[in-house]
Design a protein around this motif. Structure first.
Motif, PDB file in Angstrom:
ATOM      1  N   ARG A  10      -9.852 -28.554 -10.947  1.00 39.97           N
ATOM      2  CA  ARG A  10     -10.540 -28.923  -9.703  1.00 39.97           C
ATOM      3  C   ARG A  10      -9.554 -29.050  -8.533  1.00 39.97           C
ATOM      4  NH1 ARG A  10     -14.942 -27.520 -11.762  1.00 39.97           N
ATOM      5  NH2 ARG A  10     -16.581 -28.983 -12.354  1.00 39.97           N
TER       6      ARG A  10
ATOM      7  N   ARG B  24     -16.891 -25.943  -0.094  1.00 42.19           N
ATOM      8  CA  ARG B  24     -18.157 -26.366  -0.709  1.00 42.19           C
ATOM      9  C   ARG B  24     -19.173 -25.228  -0.715  1.00 42.19           C
ATOM     10  NH1 ARG B  24     -23.179 -27.939   0.572  1.00 42.19           N
ATOM     11  NH2 ARG B  24     -22.869 -27.511   2.794  1.00 42.19           N
TER      12      ARG B  24
ATOM     13  N   LYS C  62     -18.153 -22.305  -3.092  1.00 46.69           N
ATOM     14  CA  LYS C  62     -18.278 -22.632  -4.513  1.00 46.69           C
ATOM     15  C   LYS C  62     -19.707 -22.987  -4.913  1.00 46.69           C
ATOM     16  CE  LYS C  62     -13.901 -22.064  -5.313  1.00 46.69           C
ATOM     17  NZ  LYS C  62     -13.421 -20.947  -6.149  1.00 46.69           N
TER      18      LYS C  62
ATOM     19  N   ILE D  35     -21.477 -25.634  -4.090  1.00 45.51           N
ATOM     20  CA  ILE D  35     -21.695 -27.065  -4.344  1.00 45.51           C
ATOM     21  C   ILE D  35     -22.871 -27.525  -3.486  1.00 45.51           C
ATOM     22  CG2 ILE D  35     -20.673 -29.365  -4.217  1.00 45.51           C
ATOM     23  CD1 ILE D  35     -17.914 -27.997  -4.533  1.00 45.51           C
TER      24      ILE D  35
ATOM     25  N   TYR E 218     -19.313 -32.237  -7.588  1.00 43.52           N
ATOM     26  CA  TYR E 218     -19.706 -31.138  -8.472  1.00 43.52           C
ATOM     27  C   TYR E 218     -20.851 -31.619  -9.367  1.00 43.52           C
ATOM     28  CZ  TYR E 218     -15.748 -27.952  -7.681  1.00 43.52           C
ATOM     29  OH  TYR E 218     -14.845 -27.067  -7.149  1.00 43.52           O
TER      30      TYR E 218
ATOM     31  N   ASN F 172     -19.654 -33.653 -14.568  1.00 39.15           N
ATOM     32  CA  ASN F 172     -19.791 -34.033 -13.166  1.00 39.15           C
ATOM     33  C   ASN F 172     -18.529 -34.724 -12.650  1.00 39.15           C
ATOM     34  OD1 ASN F 172     -22.372 -33.063 -13.292  1.00 39.15           O
ATOM     35  ND2 ASN F 172     -23.351 -35.071 -13.417  1.00 39.15           N
TER      36      ASN F 172
END
Length: 333
Positions: free
Chosen positions: A29, A106, A109, A111, A126, A131
């Protein structure tokens, strides 16, 4: 301590510890965000961004959430190492610069949850099979003057070895805080933080367990310096994990009132004397932890910034309803 006590404690750890896979996912991450900030189109790339973990993941102290529905908290620091200073940027501009890139990340990806601005950080969430609730703190290196002040303060107040204090001080950063009076204007008064320096100090406390670490290296067939902290698994780390789990269960119905992790970690680390036995380490910590709570402010000094009080909310009228000091004493008892 008896073998039976250690067996019980080890069983608890088996139930609450994160797998290596979870730590590896956390690494993915923050490396992903770091790579994003380093891409050619990034507005941050000229400032040499450095993204690294802090908090429980950095120290190897993360537990599974008590409630399976809760997310894993992953604290990250985003340091822009070049081209930005207090003389050229207000805190707000730095935070906005990082925030714009995180918003682009964000969207790229996929999100779903919006980027959320908190007091000192940006939050990304996420929602895949593991999570992560990620808090990213923008910062720049602290000035050399401030680093020197911190080094001297650590030598005098925290009684750190001068070489260690110098290494720790060199890692200090100036962070953003939208509740600071000078947040929107150019000002020399930025809050100081040092998550990487705190990790170095914590490592120095873990290294007291010389016999344990020698045995650990023999089992792993690896130099401990080459391993991330979560793979050290020292009695200090494991004792703190158990303390945090007990705390989280005790205050599961009202988590805002629980003693904060950095206080538990700091006090336990100060007490620890290198025990190789988990039960013995936990017993010493429980017996002696309260001796390191000062009567006067700072009540629980930050070892890498002794002027900062980790227990500053204990005596604050604003937080009186949370009964933080009373709950710490009740939990420890």
């Amino acid at each position: 301590m008896s073998d039976s006590a250690n067996k019980v404690l080890k069983k608890i750890l088996e139930d609450i510890e994160l797998s290596d896979g979870a730590y590896e996912r956390a690494t993915e991450r923050y490396e992903s965000i770091g790579n994003w900030l380093h891409r050619e189109e990034s507005s941050c790339v000229v400032h040499e961004p450095h993204v690294f973990p802090s908090g429980s993941f950095r120290l190897g102290l993360a537990n599974k959430p008590v409630d399976d529905k809760d997310a894993y908290d992953l604290d990250m620091t985003c340091e822009l190492k070049q081209g930005i200073s207090k003389e050229t940027y207000p805190q707000e501009k730095l935070k906005s610069l990082v925030g714009k890139e995180l918003e682009l990340y964000r969207k790229a990806k996929g999100i779903q949850k919006p980027l959320d601005e908190k007091r000192r950080c940006w939050t990304l969430e996420y929602s895949d099979h593991l999570n992560f609730h990620m808090d990213i703190v923008p910062c720049i290196p602290a000035s050399t003057t401030r680093q020197t002040q911190l080094r001297d303060s650590m030598v005098i107040s925290s009684r750190l070895d001068k070489d260690l204090a110098g290494t720790v001080a060199s890692l200090a950063v100036s962070i953003t805080d939208n509740e600071e009076p000078g947040y929107t204007v150019i000002s020399n008064h930025w809050p100081v933080s040092n998550p990487e320096g705190f990790a170095k100090w914590f490592e120095s406390r873990m290294r007291l367990a010389t016999m344990f670490l020698d045995e650990r290296m023999a089992v792993l067939k690896a130099n401990i310096d080459d391993l991330p902290h979560y793979r050290w698994k020292t009695p200090l780390q494991q004792a703190i994990q158990i303390l945090k789990q007990h705390r989280d269960v005790m205050f599961s119905n009202n988590p805002d009132t629980k003693p904060i992790s950095v206080i538990l970690t700091t006090l336990a680390s100060r007490v620890y004397q290198g025990e190789s036995d988990l039960a013995a380490a936990l017993q010493r910590i429980l017996n002696d932890m309260d001796q390191y709570v000062r009567r006067d402010a700072p009540r629980v000094p930050n070892p890498v910034n002794p002027e900062e009080d980790f227990a500053d909310k204990w005596g604050s009228p604003k937080y009186a309803h949370l009964k933080r000091e009373e709950n710490f004493i009740r939990w420890l008892t």
